[in-house]
Design a protein around this motif. Structure first.
Motif, PDB file in Angstrom:
ATOM      1  N   GLY A 218      53.537 -15.294  19.732  1.00 33.08           N
ATOM      2  CA  GLY A 218      53.922 -16.023  20.933  1.00 33.08           C
ATOM      3  C   GLY A 218      53.982 -15.134  22.167  1.00 33.08           C
ATOM      4  N   ASN A 263      54.514 -20.462  22.300  1.00 31.77           N
ATOM      5  CA  ASN A 263      54.592 -20.570  20.845  1.00 31.77           C
ATOM      6  C   ASN A 263      53.422 -21.417  20.336  1.00 31.77           C
ATOM      7  OD1 ASN A 263      55.282 -20.597  18.179  1.00 31.77           O
ATOM      8  ND2 ASN A 263      57.009 -21.990  18.424  1.00 31.77           N
ATOM      9  N   ARG A 269      59.600 -20.828  16.268  1.00 31.66           N
ATOM     10  CA  ARG A 269      59.609 -19.376  16.455  1.00 31.66           C
ATOM     11  C   ARG A 269      61.008 -18.931  16.873  1.00 31.66           C
ATOM     12  NH1 ARG A 269      59.041 -15.564  20.748  1.00 31.66           N
ATOM     13  NH2 ARG A 269      57.910 -13.682  20.124  1.00 31.66           N
TER      14      ARG A 269
END
Length: 323
Positions: A218, A263, A269
């Protein structure tokens, strides 16, 4: 023009000879000047401890919004930026960030002398949940204090890389402004709006950040060509990046590099950043003696307060001078 983020073995700095420490600090200095980001491995923080912190983060964020909002950062009794940040509370993305967080910092009493007598309003107690047994002990007593110790070692490496005495920063980080965050990002597999990302493009405010990432990608770092380079998670490492205070302190020798979070993993995440700043009253002024300063000196706590004011919805809405 970097295309990847360097990985540096920190073990020899922690456990090696003076020559080992100098070699590692030189590698770190190169990364700070040319990239502004690097990974460290063999940092001495137990992977088991880190995994336990992630479990506590999942436990916290799995609660209802009503329960989490009991610790809303805007209702923190001391107004010192501790507690729960809901989705869109932070505005690093123009329309608010697609993440929620839990913020804590050094545990100090509400009547701390620097807070009461000198106006260091970022000091004070944390805003803890009372329904999660063992949460505080794991998050603060074990992990946070361990990361403080690691942060001091990173400062030593910075000092050597700048040809300064090993303990140069020690006197200015006895009561450091170190914020730890538990962050939760929902999946954002398709970017429908560049003004609403997991975390919008920004630089960090403090001296440096120690970031633990879960296995989901990410984090992206922007190079001088404007390309976004993925900071792919590497097991048992921390990502270290320079913040704006250290760029000012080093007169732009160390680079505070723009980064963002999207993400795109398709799943939830989590990440755990620790933002390491100096003491509230530390003066941030050019430490490079043979260069003309590019920035006016600032008091660290005042500078950080202003940056928080620019970022959080609740601070912009609340006109009370205690914030």
């Amino acid at each position: 023009m970097f295309q990847q983020i360097p990985l540096i073995d920190f073990g020899p700095f922690l456990n090696g000879t003076d020559e080992d420490r100098q070699r590692v600090s030189s590698q770190i200095g190169d990364a700070c000047r040319n990239v502004g980001f690097f990974y460290i491995s063999n940092h001495g923080v137990s992977s088991t401890l880190t995994e336990r912190v992630y479990e506590q983060a999942k436990r916290y964020f799995s609660q209802s919004l009503e329960e989490k909002m009991k610790l809303y950062i805007g209702s923190c009794p001391c107004g010192n930026n501790r507690g729960y940040t809901p989705m869109f509370e932070e505005k690093l993305s123009l329309k608010g960030d697609l993440k929620e967080g839990f913020d804590l910092a050094m545990e100090l009493p509400a009547d701390d002398k620097d807070r009461i007598e000198r106006g260091a309003l970022l000091y004070g107690p944390n805003f803890w949940p009372d329904n999660l047994e063992g949460f505080r002990e794991c998050i603060y007593d074990e992990y946070y204090l361990t990361m403080i110790s690691l942060g001091h070692k990173v400062l030593e490496a910075f000092a050597l890389s700048l040809n300064l005495p090993l303990n140069y920063f020690k006197s200015m980080s006895q009561k450091p402004m170190v914020t730890m965050r538990l962050l939760h990002y929902p999946p954002q597999p398709v970017v429908l709006d560049e003004d609403q990302l997991g975390c919008g493009a920004h630089t960090d405010y403090e001296c440096f950040t120690l970031l633990s990432q879960s296995n989901q990608s990410g984090l992206q770092v922007r190079n001088n060509k404007g390309e976004w380079i993925h900071a792919t998670p590497i097991e048992n490492t921390f990502v270290v990046n320079i913040g704006d205070m250290m760029q000012r302190w080093t007169n732009d020798q160390f680079k505070s590099t723009v980064h963002r979070v999207i993400n795109v993993s398709g799943t939830t995440r989590y990440s755990i950043p620790v933002f390491f700043g100096p003491d509230y009253f530390a003066e941030i002024k050019c430490l490079i003696n043979d260069e003309t300063p590019k920035y006016e000196p600032v008091i660290a706590g005042q500078y950080l307060t202003q940056r928080f004011d620019d970022t959080y919805n609740y601070r912009q809405k609340n006109s009370d001078s205690s914030y």
